[in-house]
Design a protein around this motif. Sequence first.
Motif, PDB file in Angstrom:
ATOM      1  N   VAL A  85      32.753  32.509  36.980  1.00 30.07           N
ATOM      2  CA  VAL A  85      32.445  33.769  37.667  1.00 30.07           C
ATOM      3  C   VAL A  85      33.622  34.208  38.533  1.00 30.07           C
ATOM      4  N   LEU A  86      34.210  33.286  39.289  1.00 31.54           N
ATOM      5  CA  LEU A  86      35.354  33.654  40.127  1.00 31.54           C
ATOM      6  C   LEU A  86      36.551  34.088  39.293  1.00 31.54           C
ATOM      7  N   TYR A  91      39.920  38.551  37.965  1.00 32.89           N
ATOM      8  CA  TYR A  91      40.534  39.355  36.904  1.00 32.89           C
ATOM      9  C   TYR A  91      40.111  40.817  37.043  1.00 32.89           C
ATOM     10  N   GLY A  92      38.824  41.025  37.256  1.00 30.10           N
ATOM     11  CA  GLY A  92      38.310  42.393  37.385  1.00 30.10           C
ATOM     12  C   GLY A  92      38.887  43.128  38.574  1.00 30.10           C
ATOM     13  N   GLY A 100      50.048  45.147  38.749  1.00 32.73           N
ATOM     14  CA  GLY A 100      50.955  44.678  37.712  1.00 32.73           C
ATOM     15  C   GLY A 100      50.392  44.844  36.312  1.00 32.73           C
ATOM     16  N   GLY A 101      50.868  43.994  35.441  1.00 27.11           N
ATOM     17  CA  GLY A 101      50.450  44.048  34.051  1.00 27.11           C
ATOM     18  C   GLY A 101      49.385  43.012  33.744  1.00 27.11           C
ATOM     19  N   GLU A 102      49.175  42.819  32.461  1.00 26.21           N
ATOM     20  CA  GLU A 102      48.137  41.894  32.002  1.00 26.21           C
ATOM     21  C   GLU A 102      48.421  40.452  32.420  1.00 26.21           C
ATOM     22  N   LEU A 107      46.939  35.732  35.763  1.00 25.02           N
ATOM     23  CA  LEU A 107      47.272  34.834  36.858  1.00 25.02           C
ATOM     24  C   LEU A 107      46.186  34.877  37.938  1.00 25.02           C
ATOM     25  N   CYS A 108      45.724  36.077  38.266  1.00 27.68           N
ATOM     26  CA  CYS A 108      44.639  36.223  39.251  1.00 27.68           C
ATOM     27  C   CYS A 108      43.373  35.524  38.758  1.00 27.68           C
TER      28      CYS A 108
END
Length: 147
Positions: A85-86, A91-92, A100-102, A107-108
Amino acid sequence: MEQIAMVKSILDNGMAQVAVQRETACGAAHSCADCAGCEKMMTRTENVVVAYNDVNAHPGDVVKVQSENGNFFKTAAIVYLLPLVLALVFYGVASALSLGGEGLHALCAGIGFVLGILVAVAWDRHMKKVSGLRFHIVEVKRACSGM
């Protein structure tokens, strides 16, 4: 959750140390010792836990052990669901903020997943410290009169 276990010993405080046979990893109704795939994945065939000896069981007895479901399901949710979930939330949020990019979004998500794992490890340590997962012997299935 109920499982069949064997009483290993009775502790000084009246509780019992019981060995619960580990279920098969694949869920099939067979002996894991006969399956090379399962055998290689399993490193420990039994879990030893301390249980409240509500029925005065003795060492060697085969007993039915029941866990308290509330704490069990809460722990399962934290350990298995929280990291996923985190990861999705991080990501969301990164995607919604157009950070930034994908690659940065991924990474997030990874950071969120690792954070979830850290919370799960902390929760596990907390539950061990406060004896959060409690087990009770509710029935003697087969008494061992020889001990």
